[in-house]
Design an enzyme around this catalytic site. Structure first.
Site, PDB file in Angstrom:
ATOM      1  N   GLY A  27     -52.341 -62.781  87.686  1.00  0.00           N
ATOM      2  CA  GLY A  27     -53.229 -62.129  88.641  1.00  0.00           C
ATOM      3  C   GLY A  27     -53.578 -62.990  89.834  1.00  0.00           C
ATOM      4  N   SER A  28     -53.365 -62.490  91.055  1.00  0.00           N
ATOM      5  CA  SER A  28     -53.558 -63.335  92.222  1.00  0.00           C
ATOM      6  C   SER A  28     -53.336 -62.546  93.511  1.00  0.00           C
ATOM      7  CB  SER A  28     -52.596 -64.516  92.149  1.00  0.00           C
ATOM      8  OG  SER A  28     -51.313 -64.072  91.740  1.00  0.00           O
ATOM      9  N   ARG A  29     -53.045 -63.274  94.596  1.00  0.00           N
ATOM     10  CA  ARG A  29     -52.895 -62.645  95.908  1.00  0.00           C
ATOM     11  C   ARG A  29     -51.974 -63.473  96.787  1.00  0.00           C
ATOM     12  NH1 ARG A  29     -58.233 -62.413  99.696  1.00  0.00           N
ATOM     13  NH2 ARG A  29     -57.225 -62.892 101.687  1.00  0.00           N
ATOM     14  N   ILE A  61     -52.425 -67.487  96.560  1.00  0.00           N
ATOM     15  CA  ILE A  61     -53.847 -67.696  96.270  1.00  0.00           C
ATOM     16  C   ILE A  61     -54.141 -67.342  94.814  1.00  0.00           C
ATOM     17  CG2 ILE A  61     -56.212 -67.062  96.893  1.00  0.00           C
ATOM     18  CD1 ILE A  61     -55.137 -66.250  99.646  1.00  0.00           C
ATOM     19  N   MET A  63     -52.210 -58.764  93.693  1.00  0.00           N
ATOM     20  CA  MET A  63     -51.414 -58.515  92.495  1.00  0.00           C
ATOM     21  C   MET A  63     -52.333 -58.477  91.277  1.00  0.00           C
ATOM     22  SD  MET A  63     -48.174 -61.076  93.118  1.00  0.00           S
ATOM     23  CE  MET A  63     -49.207 -62.539  93.243  1.00  0.00           C
TER      24      MET A  63
END
Length: 230
Positions: A187-189, A157, A99
């Site tokens: 912002g991440s995953r 994450i 993301m």
């Protein structure tokens, strides 16, 4: 009314204090130098947009595994699941969804079931698109068990910009596929660990929509299995 919903997307309550802070900052910037109002306004609108919480049309078939996040499928590979997630030791297919700061960051449950494990790990803030982020970065692991006993893992994450993982569920909670279970700020995953022997029906580079995109179908375990991007 439909057009209004498209333009004025609801904001999740987690974002209210951030939008308020950005709005206050805009006021201060305006007092310093009037043209800075437009800079502050742009940042405030972006913050509102970041915390948007749109309505999603969730597929109802119980065998479907849905994307938990909006973003791009960045990695698909076979890995051994973390021991503390209660997913056994056999390799599973991991689907990673990256993301960026413009994606909707509300995280949704990939399947219906009961939350069995919620485990938070302190860690680093490496680029979330990197494979090693699954091991070294700050993360929150959630294991969901379906009614038939099938278990799926989903891992939030943190990345370079993300500094706060939020999880709304705890062990013992019931959740429905597509239901909101958390978010990550800025912002991440998200990683999804599919059941052993189940291949994904998405490929690397594909755009995923939380609560709508089908990652896999447990009733048809064979699917499109893609490797890491070159």
């Amino acid at each position: 009314m439909d057009m209004l919903r498209i333009v004025a997307v609801p904001m999740h309550k987690e974002g209210r204090k951030f939008v308020a802070a950005f709005a206050l900052g805009t006021l201060v910037l305006t007092l310093v130098w009037a043209p800075l109002f437009w800079v502050g306004l742009g940042l405030t609108v972006w913050c509102y947009y970041f915390f948007r919480d749109p309505v999603r049309v969730v597929p109802q078939a119980p065998s479907l595994v849905l994307s938990p996040a909006d973003g791009i499928v960045s990695l698909i590979e076979e890995v051994a699941p973390p021991e503390d997630m209660g997913l056994g030791t056999s390799p599973r297919t991991r689907v990673s969804i990256f993301m960026n700061v413009f994606n909707c960051h509300i995280n949704r449950a990939p399947i219906s079931g009961t939350v069995r494990e919620v485990i938070y790990h302190h860690g680093k803030f490496l680029n979330a698109s990197l494979d090693k982020a699954s091991i070294h970065n700050e993360r929150n692991s959630v294991t969901i068990e379906a009614e038939d006993g099938t278990r799926i893992g989903v891992v939030q994450i943190a990345g370079l910009v993300a500094r706060r993982i939020v999880c709304f569920v705890k062990p013992g909670d019931a959740c429905a596929a597509g239901e909101r279970f958390g978010l990550i700020r800025f912002g991440s995953r998200l990683d999804v660990l599919l059941p052993e022997g189940v291949a994904p029906r998405v490929s690397v580079g594909q755009t995923a929509v939380a609560g709508e995109t089908i990652l896999a179908d447990l009733s048809h375990p064979s699917g499109l299995l893609s490797g890491r991007p070159s």
